[in-house]
Each structure stands twice: as C-alpha cells, then as structure tokens.
Scaffold this motif. Structure first.
Motif, mmCIF file in Angstrom:
data_model
loop_
_atom_site.group_PDB
_atom_site.id
_atom_site.type_symbol
_atom_site.label_atom_id
_atom_site.label_comp_id
_atom_site.label_asym_id
_atom_site.label_seq_id
_atom_site.Cartn_x
_atom_site.Cartn_y
_atom_site.Cartn_z
ATOM 1 N N GLN A 268 0.859 -1.180 0.000
ATOM 2 C CA GLN A 268 0.000 0.000 0.000
ATOM 3 C C GLN A 268 0.897 1.231 0.000
ATOM 4 O O GLN A 268 1.953 1.228 0.635
ATOM 5 C CB GLN A 268 -0.897 0.000 1.240
ATOM 6 C CG GLN A 268 -1.805 -1.209 1.339
ATOM 7 C CD GLN A 268 -2.539 -1.283 2.665
ATOM 8 O OE1 GLN A 268 -2.052 -0.809 3.692
ATOM 9 N NE2 GLN A 268 -3.715 -1.889 2.661
ATOM 10 N N TYR B 255 0.460 -6.420 -6.435
ATOM 11 C CA TYR B 255 -0.670 -5.507 -6.230
ATOM 12 C C TYR B 255 -0.170 -4.228 -5.564
ATOM 13 O O TYR B 255 0.566 -4.276 -4.575
ATOM 14 C CB TYR B 255 -1.727 -6.158 -5.340
ATOM 15 C CG TYR B 255 -2.459 -7.317 -6.000
ATOM 16 C CD1 TYR B 255 -3.493 -7.089 -6.901
ATOM 17 C CD2 TYR B 255 -2.122 -8.635 -5.704
ATOM 18 C CE1 TYR B 255 -4.179 -8.135 -7.493
ATOM 19 C CE2 TYR B 255 -2.792 -9.692 -6.296
ATOM 20 C CZ TYR B 255 -3.818 -9.439 -7.188
ATOM 21 O OH TYR B 255 -4.486 -10.486 -7.774
ATOM 22 N N GLN C 137 -1.748 -0.767 -3.916
ATOM 23 C CA GLN C 137 -2.990 -0.132 -3.457
ATOM 24 C C GLN C 137 -2.708 1.312 -3.056
ATOM 25 O O GLN C 137 -1.808 1.583 -2.253
ATOM 26 C CB GLN C 137 -3.577 -0.901 -2.264
ATOM 27 C CG GLN C 137 -4.963 -0.441 -1.876
ATOM 28 C CD GLN C 137 -5.638 -1.410 -0.922
ATOM 29 O OE1 GLN C 137 -4.989 -2.117 -0.155
ATOM 30 N NE2 GLN C 137 -6.955 -1.454 -0.958
ATOM 31 N N LEU D 199 -4.941 -1.122 -7.193
ATOM 32 C CA LEU D 199 -6.151 -1.088 -6.375
ATOM 33 C C LEU D 199 -6.328 0.316 -5.833
ATOM 34 O O LEU D 199 -5.343 1.012 -5.578
ATOM 35 C CB LEU D 199 -6.056 -2.038 -5.175
ATOM 36 C CG LEU D 199 -6.066 -3.541 -5.368
ATOM 37 C CD1 LEU D 199 -4.697 -4.043 -5.784
ATOM 38 C CD2 LEU D 199 -6.461 -4.221 -4.061
ATOM 39 N N CYS E 188 -8.541 2.765 -2.807
ATOM 40 C CA CYS E 188 -8.926 2.669 -1.395
ATOM 41 C C CYS E 188 -10.421 2.957 -1.219
ATOM 42 O O CYS E 188 -10.890 4.044 -1.558
ATOM 43 C CB CYS E 188 -8.092 3.661 -0.578
ATOM 44 S SG CYS E 188 -8.596 3.839 1.124
ATOM 45 N N TYR F 25 -10.988 -0.143 -10.045
ATOM 46 C CA TYR F 25 -9.870 -0.217 -9.103
ATOM 47 C C TYR F 25 -10.368 -0.377 -7.663
ATOM 48 O O TYR F 25 -9.723 -1.028 -6.841
ATOM 49 C CB TYR F 25 -9.000 1.040 -9.198
ATOM 50 C CG TYR F 25 -8.376 1.257 -10.553
ATOM 51 C CD1 TYR F 25 -7.931 0.192 -11.327
ATOM 52 C CD2 TYR F 25 -8.237 2.540 -11.066
ATOM 53 C CE1 TYR F 25 -7.358 0.391 -12.570
ATOM 54 C CE2 TYR F 25 -7.664 2.756 -12.317
ATOM 55 C CZ TYR F 25 -7.234 1.675 -13.065
ATOM 56 O OH TYR F 25 -6.667 1.887 -14.288
ATOM 57 N N PHE G 162 -10.083 -5.385 -4.904
ATOM 58 C CA PHE G 162 -9.730 -6.160 -3.705
ATOM 59 C C PHE G 162 -10.447 -7.515 -3.681
ATOM 60 O O PHE G 162 -10.068 -8.421 -2.928
ATOM 61 C CB PHE G 162 -10.051 -5.365 -2.432
ATOM 62 C CG PHE G 162 -11.508 -5.295 -2.077
ATOM 63 C CD1 PHE G 162 -12.058 -6.160 -1.147
ATOM 64 C CD2 PHE G 162 -12.335 -4.352 -2.682
ATOM 65 C CE1 PHE G 162 -13.405 -6.090 -0.816
ATOM 66 C CE2 PHE G 162 -13.671 -4.270 -2.352
ATOM 67 C CZ PHE G 162 -14.217 -5.142 -1.427
ATOM 68 N N ASN H 138 -6.853 1.504 2.328
ATOM 69 C CA ASN H 138 -5.459 1.870 2.557
ATOM 70 C C ASN H 138 -5.196 2.298 3.996
ATOM 71 O O ASN H 138 -4.208 2.979 4.273
ATOM 72 C CB ASN H 138 -5.089 3.041 1.623
ATOM 73 C CG ASN H 138 -3.912 2.700 0.731
ATOM 74 O OD1 ASN H 138 -3.578 1.541 0.565
ATOM 75 N ND2 ASN H 138 -3.286 3.705 0.157
#
Length: 515
Positions: free
Chosen positions: A256, A312, A314, A333, A335, A426, A430, A440
């Motif tokens: 993240q 991945y 995020q 990804l 949030c 996006y 998840f 996040n």
C-alpha cells in the motif's frame, strides 16, 4: 383595439408581430441565461460553503468518520400508525414520588498489574515487639511505580598483565582484554542513550532541543552538534539494514502506498523551507513499513523505487499512481475508505442520497469485520466476499452511475460520485484475492507518527536529515506493526550490528528478530 392598430395595414401588423415575437424570444433567452447563471452561482455558493465547513471541521470538529443512520434497520417499527393526541388542558398537579435506592454496581476492581515488570518487595513490620508472636499470614498491597530514566557512566576497567618471556633478557609481554565493539567507535554515547534519543524524537515526538534541556536538568551539557553527529553515525551504521528492509518490503507482492509532506530547511535561502514528501509503503503481508524521502510529489519518486516491483499496488486516487496500471506485472487497487469519505462529507448537503451510500458502505465493511473476527483464511475471505460483498458492490456501482446524472457536478454528492465512477474497477479489485485489504488504512496509520512529529519539530534541518527521519520512521513503524518495543529493538541492534554479517542483516529486522 387601439386607434393606432386600426390605422395599420395587415403588412404592418405582421411586421409588428414579428418584432414582438423576436423580443419575446430574446427575453426568454435572457431569462434562460439568468436562470443558468443563478444555478451556477448557487452551485458555486454550495461549493464554497462546503469548503468552509470542511476547514472548520479540520480545525475544530471531530476527526472520526463514524456513520449512524437516521433509522436503525434492525429496530422494529410499529405495525400501525399512531395519531398525535391533543394536548390535555394544563392543570395544577401535585406530584409525589418515593426515591428508590439505586442498586450498587459491582466495581471492576483495581487495574491488573503486568506480570513481566520487575518487583521490589518492601516488608513493613509492626511497630510492636513481635519476638514472642507467630506469623499467620501476609497482606500484600501492590503499587505501580516509576523510576525516571537517568544518565549514568558505564566504566570499562581492563586490568593489564605482563609475563616474563625470557629470564635472561627479562623481556615482558603485556596482556589486556579487548574493548567491546561500540555503536560509535571511540564515542562516549552508549547504545541505550543513542536508542533513547531516537525513540524520544521519532516515537514520542520530542525535538532534540527539548532533550538537551532535559539533560541539563541532570547537570550534563550536550550540544546539538554533538547529538547531530551521533545521529549521522547511527544512520551510516544502520543504512545497510534499511536497504534490507526496503528489499523485503518491495518483494512482498502486495504493498500500500501514500505520501505526506514535510518541510525541509532550504540551505540556499536563509530562513526558508521547501516542501518535501515522505512516500510511505506498507506491506500488510510482511508487516513492514518503508518511508522514502523525496524532494517533491511528482511520480518520479515512486517510479524509481517501484521500477522492479511486481504484484498488487494499493493507493488513493492521486494521479501519480495511475501510470502503474499500465506496467506489466502490476495490478492497481484503490482505497474504499477514500470513496466512503466523500459521501460522509456530503451528509449535511444531500442527506437522502449520502445516507443510502453510507448504508451500503456500512454493510460492505460489516462483511470485512466478520472475516477479521472469525479469523478467516485468504481463501475463505475470498469466497465470503464473492458471495456477500460482490452483490452489494454491483448494486452500489449501478446506483452511483444512474444517480450521478441527476446531481450537480460541483455539489458534495456530485463530487463523491465523480470520484468513484472512473475508479470503480480499481475500487473493487480487492475482490480478486483474499489477502488484499479493502482500503489503505494500514499505510495511513503508519503515517500518523510523521504528522505528530512535524507539529513539534516543524521542519527537517536538511534533506539529509529528512532521509535520516525516513529510515527511523521505517524501523519504528515496522516495530509497531509487529508489537515490538522500539527501544529494546534498537538498543539490541546497536549492540550487535557492528559485527553482524551483511548477508544476514534481514535476521535482525523488527519483523524477524528474536528479542
């Protein structure tokens, strides 16, 4: 009919009618323009009022984003309509009552003291003479006490020995023990003092000048230049360990990312600062935190750090991250907490629509809590999300797309929907893997010590100082994620790292070390 109209010919009447129609169309066009301008001004006013309200909230309001619906869906409603009764005529009444004695609620008791703390036992004997008496038991009272940290001198005394090598020449050979390896060679600061200085600054947010004042209270004068030199020495000593932490974080396959500003003193302009940025990366799987200082907010920083990253990524909706979705091996990804936050801000402006969205988010997050409370595996969480979260997300996404057509784009609810629509794929990515988080929040929590610290020390003294801060925030953030006491970890590392093998440095990172 007026006399003037009676004298006009048909052609003149037709021409007058055309002029009137033209004037009518012109007035209608002006009216539409005024109405459009009014709508635009109303939208702009609502936008400005929203901005003012958010600034007031930042300064004086609650920071929590908890949502409580106007009507609880679990609360039963009455199966019939009730009519309001007319108020009875007010009459003077005498009210009598009997005070009932309240039941005493059992007190939870004293705070349970931790078992791992050292215990100092103090035996208090009666003042009377007990020589002829027999002890039949003890009453024990415990008290939590504190001994303030204090400076002391650790003195290494090494006896010297000699032995006679040759009786004829009387040659002597001296023998003395080697000194232990110190964190700073020939330095007067021990590992405990060095560790405490770093903890005070980067964990407890105590600037160096305040630490110097505290040392003065104990009669010890340490200059700021001396402490700055110590910090630089520790930075050089731990830099290979920081690189090892960086490698472990970026090799996790899921990180993240977020960024936060920090003011840095500009050496070229006296008394001026420029805005740098700490880019923060969090690996939920490795439980590691990595701060990376850059002198700006451009995409160059993450592009350089993540050039070999696969997996991945995020992030929030900041445009600097968008390009990563086009890179091979990276899945982007967004949030969900950021999306929810926009609707939470719109509650006071379009309650009906905002409450519907917040209610949907509440249901989706309830599924996440369920997975956490039941300690589901990644596969089990993946299956649960597909079964329960996916239908809710599909319903919410369809509602946002349809409702956006009916709202003002600049209104708070319009902005909330405009944030979600281009990022929707996006936001729901998840669902692809049960090991991924819905938001996040993990990396946002890791940034909080930086936000608290800069309120106290205000700015970094140089870019080098900001890089040092990035390293220590990384170590201590990782300690927090792994429930490791940062002082104990740093002191232990400073004691052993001077002689530790470089290819095994990963063993003493906070997530791997055996304390």
């Amino acid at each position: 009919m007026s006399d003037e109209l009676k004298t006009m010919s048909i052609e003149e009447l037709i021409e007058a009618n055309k002029k009137l129609q033209s004037q009518k169309q012109s007035l209608e066009s002006k009216l539409k323009g005024v109405q459009s301008q009014k709508q635009s001004l109303e939208s702009e006013l609502e936008h400005v009022q929203f901005q003012v309200a958010q600034l007031k909230r930042m300064l004086f309001g609650a920071k929590r984003e908890r949502f409580i619906p106007a009507q609880d869906e679990n609360q039963l409603s009455l199966p019939f309509d009730t009519e309001s009764e007319a108020e009875p005529e007010k009459e003077q009444q005498t009210i009598t009552y009997v005070r009932k004695k309240q039941k005493r609620v059992n007190h939870p008791g004293r705070l349970a003291l931790p078992s791992h703390l050292d215990v100092e036992e103090i035996i208090v004997e009666p003042k009377e003479d007990t020589t002829e008496m027999k002890c039949i038991g003890k009453e024990i009272t415990e008290q939590l006490e504190l001994v303030p940290s204090k400076l002391y001198i650790k003195r290494y005394i090494r006896p010297k020995y000699i032995k006679v090598q040759d009786k004829e020449t009387q040659e002597h050979k001296g023998v003395i023990a080697d000194l232990p390896v110190f964190p700073i060679e020939k330095g007067i600061a021990g590992s405990g003092l060095l560790a405490q200085i770093m903890i005070d600054k980067f964990v407890d947010h105590l600037p160096i000048y305040r630490q110097i004042l505290r040392f003065k209270r104990e009669g010890v004068k340490i200059s700021s230049s001396t402490i700055n030199g110590w910090q630089e020495s520790i930075y050089n000593l731990l830099e290979p360990l920081y690189e090892s932490l960086k490698q472990q974080t970026l090799s996790a396959g899921y990180i993240q990312a977020d960024e936060s500003p920090i003011q840095v003193l500009d050496k070229t302009k006296k008394g001026k600062t420029h805005r740098g940025y700490q880019w923060v990366y969090h690996s939920p799987l490795q439980k590691t935190v990595l701060f990376d200082y850059r002198n700006g907010r451009s995409r160059q920083g993450p592009n350089e750090l993540l050039k070999n990253f696969k997996g991945y990524l995020q992030t929030d909706g900041y445009a600097a991250y968008d390009s990563f979705d086009k890179k091979d091996g990276i899945s982007l990804l967004n949030c969900m907490a950021h999306a929810r936050r926009y609707f939470e801000k719109a509650l006071d402006y379009d309650q009906k629509k905002a409450e519907y969205a917040m209610g949907m988010f509440q249901k989706i997050y309830a599924i996440e809590r369920k997975a956490k409370e039941e300690e589901l595996s990644s596969k089990e969480r993946y299956d649960l999300r597909l079964e329960e979260s996916l239908p809710l997300l599909n319903e919410l996404g369809k509602w946002i797309a349809e409702t956006y057509k009916t709202v003002l784009p600049k209104s708070p609810i319009g902005k909330a929907m405009a944030y979600c629509i281009p990022r929707w794929d996006y936001l729901i990515n998840f669902l692809k893997d049960g090991s991924l988080e819905i938001d996040n929040n993990g990396v946002e929590n890791a940034i909080r010590p930086l936000a608290l610290g800069r309120k106290n020390y205000l700015f970094a003294g140089s870019e080098r100082g900001a890089q040092r801060a990035a390293m220590f925030y990384s170590f201590f953030g990782t300690c927090k994620k792994n429930n490791i006491n940062p002082f104990d970890w740093l002191k232990q590392v400073l004691d052993i790292i001077p002689e530790y093998k470089v290819n095994k440095l990963h063993e003493i990172l906070p997530q791997n070390i055996k304390m």
